[in-house]
Design an enzyme around this catalytic site. Sequence first.
Site, mmCIF file in Angstrom:
data_model
loop_
_atom_site.group_PDB
_atom_site.id
_atom_site.type_symbol
_atom_site.label_atom_id
_atom_site.label_comp_id
_atom_site.label_asym_id
_atom_site.label_seq_id
_atom_site.Cartn_x
_atom_site.Cartn_y
_atom_site.Cartn_z
ATOM 1 N N GLY A 139 14.952 25.505 27.374
ATOM 2 C CA GLY A 139 15.800 26.665 27.109
ATOM 3 C C GLY A 139 17.236 26.402 27.491
ATOM 4 O O GLY A 139 17.585 25.327 28.005
ATOM 5 N N SER A 140 18.083 27.381 27.248
ATOM 6 C CA SER A 140 19.504 27.247 27.542
ATOM 7 C C SER A 140 19.732 27.183 29.050
ATOM 8 O O SER A 140 18.927 27.697 29.835
ATOM 9 C CB SER A 140 20.271 28.438 26.959
ATOM 10 O OG SER A 140 20.081 28.525 25.564
ATOM 11 N N PRO A 141 20.823 26.560 29.480
ATOM 12 C CA PRO A 141 21.143 26.534 30.919
ATOM 13 C C PRO A 141 21.352 27.941 31.454
ATOM 14 O O PRO A 141 21.898 28.809 30.773
ATOM 15 C CB PRO A 141 22.458 25.734 30.969
ATOM 16 C CG PRO A 141 22.502 24.963 29.696
ATOM 17 C CD PRO A 141 21.807 25.799 28.679
ATOM 18 N N GLY A 142 20.895 28.154 32.685
ATOM 19 C CA GLY A 142 21.139 29.435 33.341
ATOM 20 C C GLY A 142 20.129 30.512 33.052
ATOM 21 O O GLY A 142 20.366 31.679 33.351
ATOM 22 N N LYS A 145 15.114 28.424 34.882
ATOM 23 C CA LYS A 145 14.099 27.367 34.937
ATOM 24 C C LYS A 145 13.879 26.866 36.358
ATOM 25 O O LYS A 145 12.739 26.763 36.818
ATOM 26 C CB LYS A 145 14.507 26.215 34.005
ATOM 27 C CG LYS A 145 14.620 26.609 32.541
ATOM 28 C CD LYS A 145 14.876 25.419 31.640
ATOM 29 C CE LYS A 145 16.276 24.871 31.798
ATOM 30 N NZ LYS A 145 17.307 25.758 31.246
ATOM 31 N N SER A 146 14.954 26.551 37.052
ATOM 32 C CA SER A 146 14.793 26.027 38.413
ATOM 33 C C SER A 146 14.289 27.098 39.368
ATOM 34 O O SER A 146 13.576 26.804 40.328
ATOM 35 C CB SER A 146 16.120 25.458 38.920
ATOM 36 O OG SER A 146 17.114 26.449 38.946
ATOM 37 N N SER A 592 30.015 29.318 8.954
ATOM 38 C CA SER A 592 30.567 30.673 8.999
ATOM 39 C C SER A 592 31.903 30.791 8.281
ATOM 40 O O SER A 592 32.422 31.892 8.129
ATOM 41 C CB SER A 592 30.721 31.130 10.456
ATOM 42 O OG SER A 592 31.668 30.341 11.132
ATOM 43 N N LYS A 635 34.756 36.719 17.533
ATOM 44 C CA LYS A 635 35.653 36.484 16.403
ATOM 45 C C LYS A 635 36.513 37.711 16.112
ATOM 46 O O LYS A 635 37.713 37.589 15.825
ATOM 47 C CB LYS A 635 34.829 36.094 15.172
ATOM 48 C CG LYS A 635 34.130 34.753 15.297
ATOM 49 C CD LYS A 635 33.236 34.488 14.102
ATOM 50 C CE LYS A 635 32.531 33.142 14.229
ATOM 51 N NZ LYS A 635 31.609 32.878 13.107
#
Length: 719
Positions: A139-142, A145-146, A592, A635
Site C-alpha cells: 500500500g501507499s506510504p503512511g 503498515k509498520s 488528464s 487543479k
Amino acid sequence: MSNDTEADEGAPEDGGGVAEEASESPPPEDGDRLPEGITDGPDDGGVGPDERDDRPGSRNGHAEDGTEGTIDDLGSDVEVDAEVADDIGEDDLLGGLMIDSTEEIDVPDRLVDQVIGQEHARDVVMKAAKQRRHVMMIGSPGTGKSMLAKAMSELLPPEELQDVLVYHNPDDGNNPKVRTVPASKGEQIVDAHKEEARKRNQMRSFLMWIIIAIVIGYSFIIAGQILLGILAAGVIYLAFRYGSRGSDAMVPNLIVNNADTTTAPFEDATGAHAGALLGDVRHDPFQSGGMETPSHDRVEPGAIHKANKGVLFVDEINTLDIRSQQHLMTAIQEGEFHITGQSERSSGAMVQTEPVPTDFIMIAAGNLDAMENMHPALRSRIKGYGYEVYMDDTIEDTPDMRRKYARFVAQEVSKDGRLPEYSAEAIEEVILEARRRAGRKGHLTLKLRNLGGLVRVAGDIARADDADRVTRDHVLQAKGRSRSIEQQLADDYIERRKDYELQVSDGYEVGRVNGLAVMGEDSGIMLPVMAEVTPSQGPGEVIATGQLKEMAQESVSNVSAIIKKFSDENISEMDIHIQFVQAGQQGVDGDSASITVATAVISALEDMGVDQSLAMTGSLSVRGDVLPVGGVTHKIEAAAKSGCSRVIIPAANMQDVMIEEEYEEMVEIIPVSHISEVLDIALEGEPEKDSLVDRLKSITGSALSKGEAVSGPSSPSPQ
C-alpha cells in the site's frame, strides 16, 4: 513518490505497554470485551454517570438505559448512544461526540486497537498472530503498515521466548556451538561461567605471584643475578597471562537476550545490510600468537535471530538484494540459519556457527512496485504460509469513522507528549482536511502519517503561542506551514510565470489553452498547451514536445484520432505541433491533458481563439467522451491562484471537488461530458463555433446533451 519507512503512519512510536492479560491470552473474539476506557464507575475527571449519559463520546460510552454501547472490536472507545447515532448528519464532523477537547477521549493501550480504518488488514493481522502466519502488506506510504506489524508483536505470547548462547568449540574453533535456553536463563549461565573463570584466574594469579616471588628471591639472595631474576619473572608473568586466556574463552557469548522482554520481539530490518539482517562475525586482525579473540566472542546476531519467536518487519522489501532475499527465504523455510562472516575478505568468513533458531513471523511491506523486484520464491513462501493484504488509501466517511479520527488526534497528542490538547473546533478542521486529502467525495484519507504531521505542526504553533489548547486557527496556520515541497514549487512557478508574462488569464488566443496538472500528490499547477499547424514536407505527423511520458504520448495519439475524424481538411499533408509549455524536467505523465490538447489543436486548425480566462482538465476517449481524472481539487485551486475565473472538469469528477473556502468565490466550476461541450465553452465566435460544434457532434456519433452524465469509470484515472 515512494516512501518511506513507515514511522509510522499515524502510528505511535511506542506501543505504550500491553496489559498482562492481553499478552498471555489470544485476542478476544468480536463482542467478548469492552474497549479500553469504558468502566462501570466515574473516572478521575469527576463526571458522574448521569452526566455521561448526556455526553456521547465521553470516557464511558453508556447508553441512557445504563447499559454499555455495542462494540465491534475495532478498538473504538468513542461510541455514542444509539438514539444519538440515528440523528448524526454529514455536517456533524465529530460524529456525534460531545466533547470540549481531546482530553476527554481515551486512547487504547494496545496498538492494534489504535489502528484507524484498516479493518480488513487488522483482522488479518489478528488471525495471523493467532495462527503464526506470515503477512505481506502492500500500500501507499503512511497507511499503517509498520504500526500493524508492531501490533502483531504485542499479540504473540511471550512465554515461548528464548535466549541464544554461543560456546567455544574445543574441537574446531571456527565452528562455535549454539545452545538455546528459556528467556532470562542466558544471563544466569553467563554469570555462572564468568564467576567460575574469575575464581580460576584468582587461583592462577595467586600461584603466579608466589612463583615470581620465589624466583626473584632466589636470584637476589642466593644466585646474585638480579637481571636474570627479573627476566625470569617476566617470562613467568607472560606465560600465566597467556594461559589465562583459555579460561576466558570458556565464557559463552549471549547473542540473543530476552530477559527483560515483556512482549514478543519486534525487529525492524528495513534497509538492513546483509550483516545486520543475517548476522555476522567480526574481523580479527590478530589471528595467532595468543592475541586473537575467540571466534565465538566475535559472533554478532542478525535481525532474523533477534526476531526468533517474534516478528521480523521489512518495509520496502524489494530494496533487499537478491542474495539477502534468498537467505531470508531459507531462514523462513528451515526455521534456523547459520551465522558466518558476510565479507569474503574478512577472517570472520572462516567462522560458521551451528544453526541459530529463526522461528519468526515475517511481515513484508512495500508500495505496489515492491512486488516487481521481490524474489518470486520469497513471495511464494509468504503467500503459501500466510496472507497478502492491500492497504486502503481512503475509507468511507461515516459518523463512526469521524469519531475514530477524533481519537486519532488524541492518539497523536498522547504519543508526542509535548502538544497541547486539541479543541473540538480544531479536531473538526483536521477531519475536514482528511476529507479533502482523500480526493473522493464521501471518503476520508488513510494516509495518516502525513495527517499526523499536520497535527504536530499545529500543536507546535499553539505551544509557540503559549496556548492552553490547539484551536482551529492554529490548524489553518499549520496547513500553510506544512505544505509539501511540490506545493511550494508550484506556487513559486505560478509567481514566476506572472513575472515573465508566461501566464495569460484574459482575452482570446489561437492554439493556446490553459491546462492543469498535478505535481507530486497534492500540488496543482497550470500548464499551458500550445498547438500550431504547418504544411508538411513529407507525410503529415503529430509532434508533441515537453518530456511526455508513455501515457501522455498515448493520450496525444487518441486526440489525433478525433482530430482526423473531425477535420474537413486533409491533415495528412500537415504537421501538427503540440507543446507543453515549461513542463520541466519531470515531464508530463497521465492523460488528464487530453481535452486541453484537443482544444488547442482544433483552435489552431480552425483559426479560432480560446478563452484565456478558462482552464481545463479531463481525459478523452477516441469517441469524444470526457472521462474522469485525478487531483481535480488541487487543479481547481491552482487555476484560481493563477487568475482564471472558470475551470472545466469532467462531470464525473464533480463529486470529488473539495476546494478550500477561499477559492470557492474565485472560480466557477463547469462540468462537461463531451468534447463538443468543451469547444462550445472555450472557443470564440458564435456562428463559426456553432457550426464547428454541430459538425463534431454529428461526426463523433456519441455526443451527449449538456448536463447528461457520461457512462464510464467512477474512480479517477491516473493524473
